[in-house]
Motif scaffolding. Sequence first.
Motif, PDB file in Angstrom:
ATOM      1  N   VAL A  97     -51.839   8.510   6.700  1.00  0.00           N
ATOM      2  CA  VAL A  97     -52.345   9.193   5.693  1.00  0.00           C
ATOM      3  C   VAL A  97     -51.853   8.756   4.303  1.00  0.00           C
ATOM      4  CG1 VAL A  97     -52.181  11.423   4.405  1.00  0.00           C
ATOM      5  CG2 VAL A  97     -52.923  11.430   6.786  1.00  0.00           C
ATOM      6  N   ILE A  98     -50.474   8.226   4.301  1.00  0.00           N
ATOM      7  CA  ILE A  98     -50.137   7.599   3.221  1.00  0.00           C
ATOM      8  C   ILE A  98     -50.813   6.205   2.586  1.00  0.00           C
ATOM      9  CG2 ILE A  98     -47.993   6.773   1.870  1.00  0.00           C
ATOM     10  CD1 ILE A  98     -46.269   8.214   4.120  1.00  0.00           C
ATOM     11  N   PRO A  99     -50.883   5.237   3.328  1.00  0.00           N
ATOM     12  CA  PRO A  99     -51.763   4.167   2.777  1.00  0.00           C
ATOM     13  C   PRO A  99     -53.166   4.491   2.473  1.00  0.00           C
ATOM     14  CG  PRO A  99     -51.363   3.712   4.984  1.00  0.00           C
ATOM     15  CD  PRO A  99     -50.451   5.051   4.794  1.00  0.00           C
ATOM     16  N   VAL A 100     -53.816   5.422   3.204  1.00  0.00           N
ATOM     17  CA  VAL A 100     -55.326   5.724   3.324  1.00  0.00           C
ATOM     18  C   VAL A 100     -55.389   6.427   1.723  1.00  0.00           C
ATOM     19  CG1 VAL A 100     -56.976   7.091   3.970  1.00  0.00           C
ATOM     20  CG2 VAL A 100     -55.816   5.678   5.455  1.00  0.00           C
ATOM     21  N   ILE A 101     -54.421   7.443   1.465  1.00  0.00           N
ATOM     22  CA  ILE A 101     -54.564   8.042   0.218  1.00  0.00           C
ATOM     23  C   ILE A 101     -53.996   7.346  -1.023  1.00  0.00           C
ATOM     24  CG2 ILE A 101     -53.668  10.042  -1.296  1.00  0.00           C
ATOM     25  CD1 ILE A 101     -53.444  11.531   1.103  1.00  0.00           C
ATOM     26  N   ASP A 102     -53.501   6.332  -0.869  1.00  0.00           N
ATOM     27  CA  ASP A 102     -52.817   5.247  -2.039  1.00  0.00           C
ATOM     28  C   ASP A 102     -53.950   4.116  -2.170  1.00  0.00           C
ATOM     29  OD1 ASP A 102     -50.835   5.264  -3.896  1.00  0.00           O
ATOM     30  OD2 ASP A 102     -50.064   3.336  -3.103  1.00  0.00           O
ATOM     31  N   THR A 103     -54.754   3.977  -1.302  1.00  0.00           N
ATOM     32  CA  THR A 103     -55.782   2.873  -1.337  1.00  0.00           C
ATOM     33  C   THR A 103     -57.203   3.135  -1.695  1.00  0.00           C
ATOM     34  OG1 THR A 103     -54.404   1.553   0.540  1.00  0.00           O
ATOM     35  CG2 THR A 103     -56.767   0.983   0.001  1.00  0.00           C
ATOM     36  N   PHE A 104     -57.474   4.273  -1.149  1.00  0.00           N
ATOM     37  CA  PHE A 104     -58.925   4.670  -1.486  1.00  0.00           C
ATOM     38  C   PHE A 104     -58.948   5.909  -2.294  1.00  0.00           C
ATOM     39  CE2 PHE A 104     -58.721   2.816   2.868  1.00  0.00           C
ATOM     40  CZ  PHE A 104     -59.818   1.908   2.595  1.00  0.00           C
ATOM     41  N   LYS A 105     -58.937   5.421  -3.514  1.00  0.00           N
ATOM     42  CA  LYS A 105     -59.073   6.580  -4.651  1.00  0.00           C
ATOM     43  C   LYS A 105     -60.033   7.192  -4.940  1.00  0.00           C
ATOM     44  CE  LYS A 105     -55.058   3.976  -7.042  1.00  0.00           C
ATOM     45  NZ  LYS A 105     -54.815   3.147  -5.780  1.00  0.00           N
ATOM     46  N   PHE A 106     -60.373   8.557  -5.179  1.00  0.00           N
ATOM     47  CA  PHE A 106     -61.296   9.100  -5.346  1.00  0.00           C
ATOM     48  C   PHE A 106     -61.295   9.979  -6.695  1.00  0.00           C
ATOM     49  CE2 PHE A 106     -63.379  13.827  -4.933  1.00  0.00           C
ATOM     50  CZ  PHE A 106     -64.620  13.108  -5.219  1.00  0.00           C
ATOM     51  N   ASP A 107     -62.370   9.754  -7.589  1.00  0.00           N
ATOM     52  CA  ASP A 107     -62.321  10.310  -8.912  1.00  0.00           C
ATOM     53  C   ASP A 107     -63.897  11.153  -8.857  1.00  0.00           C
ATOM     54  OD1 ASP A 107     -62.830  11.115 -11.501  1.00  0.00           O
ATOM     55  OD2 ASP A 107     -62.257   9.220 -12.298  1.00  0.00           O
ATOM     56  N   PHE A 108     -63.570  12.393  -8.737  1.00  0.00           N
ATOM     57  CA  PHE A 108     -64.995  13.124  -8.504  1.00  0.00           C
ATOM     58  C   PHE A 108     -65.852  13.184  -9.928  1.00  0.00           C
ATOM     59  CE2 PHE A 108     -61.887  16.456  -9.715  1.00  0.00           C
ATOM     60  CZ  PHE A 108     -62.391  17.041 -10.735  1.00  0.00           C
ATOM     61  N   SER A 109     -65.386  12.674 -11.159  1.00  0.00           N
ATOM     62  CA  SER A 109     -65.846  12.722 -12.310  1.00  0.00           C
ATOM     63  C   SER A 109     -67.062  11.573 -12.246  1.00  0.00           C
ATOM     64  CB  SER A 109     -65.116  12.552 -13.346  1.00  0.00           C
ATOM     65  OG  SER A 109     -64.119  11.571 -13.314  1.00  0.00           O
ATOM     66  N   ALA A 110     -66.711  10.515 -11.178  1.00  0.00           N
ATOM     67  CA  ALA A 110     -67.444   9.489 -11.075  1.00  0.00           C
ATOM     68  C   ALA A 110     -68.973   9.572 -10.495  1.00  0.00           C
ATOM     69  CB  ALA A 110     -66.951   8.403 -10.660  1.00  0.00           C
ATOM     70  N   ILE A 111     -68.942  10.826  -9.994  1.00  0.00           N
ATOM     71  CA  ILE A 111     -70.104  11.154  -9.018  1.00  0.00           C
ATOM     72  C   ILE A 111     -71.162  11.679  -9.945  1.00  0.00           C
ATOM     73  CG2 ILE A 111     -71.085  13.107  -7.428  1.00  0.00           C
ATOM     74  CD1 ILE A 111     -68.349  13.038  -6.028  1.00  0.00           C
ATOM     75  N   GLY A 112     -72.484  11.019  -9.770  1.00  0.00           N
ATOM     76  CA  GLY A 112     -73.421  11.291 -10.784  1.00  0.00           C
ATOM     77  C   GLY A 112     -73.924  10.072 -11.358  1.00  0.00           C
ATOM     78  N   GLY A 113     -72.923   9.098 -11.209  1.00  0.00           N
ATOM     79  CA  GLY A 113     -73.176   7.806 -12.069  1.00  0.00           C
ATOM     80  C   GLY A 113     -73.321   6.778 -11.113  1.00  0.00           C
ATOM     81  N   GLN A 114     -73.019   5.499 -11.713  1.00  0.00           N
ATOM     82  CA  GLN A 114     -73.179   4.227 -10.854  1.00  0.00           C
ATOM     83  C   GLN A 114     -71.935   4.414  -9.674  1.00  0.00           C
ATOM     84  OE1 GLN A 114     -73.067   0.928 -13.465  1.00  0.00           O
ATOM     85  NE2 GLN A 114     -75.392   1.208 -14.111  1.00  0.00           N
TER      86      GLN A 114
END
Length: 818
Positions: A97-114
């Motif tokens: 879980v540790i490297p996965v959360i640190d590697t794959f960053k999720f910013d939900f404000s990006a949803i709806g754009g490119q």
Amino acid sequence: MTTSPSILPQNAQPTVRVLSFLIFIVAGAALLLELTLIRVFDVLWYPHMAFMVITLAMFAFGLAGVYLSLRPKVKETLTTRYIATLVTLMVLSTLAVIPVIDTFKFDFSAIGGQGTPRAVLNFFIIYSSISIPFFITGLILSSGFSAYAGDIRRLYCWDLIGASLGCLLIIPLLPHFGTVGLIVIVAALGLVALAILIPSRILRCIPLIAAIGLVAAVVLKDGYYEFSPHMDKRGLATLMADRGFIDGSWWDPISKIDVVRYPKKDAIRWIAYDGGSQTSYFYKFNGDYKQLREELPEKATSHFWGRGVLVSHFLKQDTDQEVLIIGSAGGQEAKGALVYGAKHVDGIELVGKVVDLGKGKYNEYIGGVMNAPQCNIQKGEGRSFLRSSQKKFDIIQLNSNHTSSSIASGSGALSATYLQTTDAYREYFTHLNSDGILHINHHIYPRMVLTAAKAWRELGLTDFKNHVLVLEVPASWDNLPTFLVKMSPWTREEVSRIRSFMNGSVFAVNPYGPAKENFLSDAFFSGELPAEIEQRIPYNISATTDDRPFFNHLIKTMQQLPAVDKDAFVNMSVSGLLNSRMQNGLPRDIIHLIVTSGAALVFAAIFTMVPLVFSRTGKEKWQGKGETLLYFSCIGMGFIIFELISIQVFMKLIGYPLYTYTVVVFTYLIGAGIGSVSSEMLQLFERRRYFVCFIGIILSALGIAFGYQASFEYLLTFGTFLRSFCAVLFLFPLTFFLGMAFPLGILATRDKPAGTVAWAWAFNGLFTVIGSITAVILSLYLGFRNMLLFAICCYIVAMVCSSRMMGREGAKQAVKSA
């Protein structure tokens, strides 16, 4: 880590004693992991998103039951080697879980754009990663319950006791090791569980040494292992990219604290709560109050958030004023009180680490404000302090203080704001002197005015409009307008002084002002709006109470609000806040509820149809199949609703959100564990007295629903420890009987076709998650008491189902096979 035949015999099966200890450790580790991940996503994202992803992950518990329902011979395959393999996979997936959360960053404000495809992919990867440990834990627990159904009452007891200790561990461990460290400790607990399965004392040392190594890596670390930010909340991620701007980072049980120095700005230190979700400041000060007073109000923004922080202290200057600050944070309000000659200042701050920093590391930087002889700045909760104090104040001040932590507020998605309810305002008013001032800077002042007016009326007071002033910055989004309530009517001279002092702000409510200085109609000051006006307002406006404390639940329409609509009581401070919450046509307040509700429907279909089509228990016809599934669904939903609503209800008694969460959840788990094993001692199933558990649940829950308010009023005068102890006494009878329902149901199904116990576990887990979503949504509209009654109805339905499930023939078979 692998297991070999020389370590674990091929067909050996664990004893009930070994399985009990294993379940105890695994359950504790799972709950500790769940609570830790909530804190991780509180910081990386926001509380409502943390609620969403963890709720979705919890479906994995039930999904394990669906998988097992397809396996006809759980008992034969439940070997020690099989369990050891599952535990090993749990350890590895937890660490992954540790490297996965640190590697794959999720910013939900990006949803709806490119960036939408990338954001969705990263979210799915994170969700899958955190679901795996819970799925494996579900396999371990449901396999044990299925294979040893006759011992379910003892096994379930160990499950609950282990989970209760996992709940307690996060409080002392989080400040020392941080979230990454706690995830590593969870993996170490898994290695301890693995060691229990190994018969050889020498070989048992292998996983134990590995566990010690993991813990040592955390303990010996100078500082914390940290996740890198996913979102640039208030610009914190940008500043953190250069560690030279970070003075330090600390994990408090309530919030994570980062203290940041701005480039080329030595006059302030930013106190960032939970990765930038909330903000306060340490202002540089040389301790010369006389000089500072001479510079005010012109240089207010150099030492304070603005003039709005100071206005009540300015009015009460040099009158030996007694001041209470709820949410003292970085000390600017206390400094304002001292500048204007306060006799004594009590400051209450929920996040204890901020108090420690202000009194220690930053004491000299802020001019010794928190250590001033006139100040008593302490860790605490504002309303708890008021309830335990008979003191009257000249000023009670609050400056937009609400915690962003899911745990601190009991449940992030509920967003309960107990400092903005009619009950809270009554406490403020009754602790003010005859001409005392309540001073609040908070958003959506129309709702504040209405809520305060209702409290004013409930106290038998009149003429509220002449006691209220509201000021805001004109023609802008002023998210923190100044709301002032004076226990005696405002005078024209006081209003004139305020107008002069607050240069740059305009009145939105002024009993002596023209129409343009009175944005609200007279109905707002009565405490209850006519239905016609309330329907016209495009946001939730009704006065909030301790039973429905959702002040921040504001969204009423999916449409953008106009900047100004006087007829609907919308101005730029209202529209600016509400429109900022919209994202791609959906309010962020409810996105998580839409996603989790949709996921619940999908998982409900999977949990129902897959076993029906593919498993033996689903395809065969047997008496009481529908009632069995309904029974486990009802007790799963009812249990979690009782637990979540109890956290909110007992917040009023205990006061401290974190203490409330810990006391309530611990009591539920311990009480239910004792109830489970007691049902075996009392032989409720064998004697067909299973109805005792349901009668006990109904009566004890009714006692809480209709007795807590009157009892709390008496108990609030006690200290924190006694109030917490009384909460345990209140809850224990209910939790005791709640712990009987699940094992009694398992005993009734163990003679059914293979896979039935696992299917029952799946439905129980499914409706536990659905129940949590239901509690969130319905509480907004029904209130807490009605939700307690809803949970009681769930158990009434379960009681009706049990009469067919646990019929005489089933009981005879169970006794015969015992």
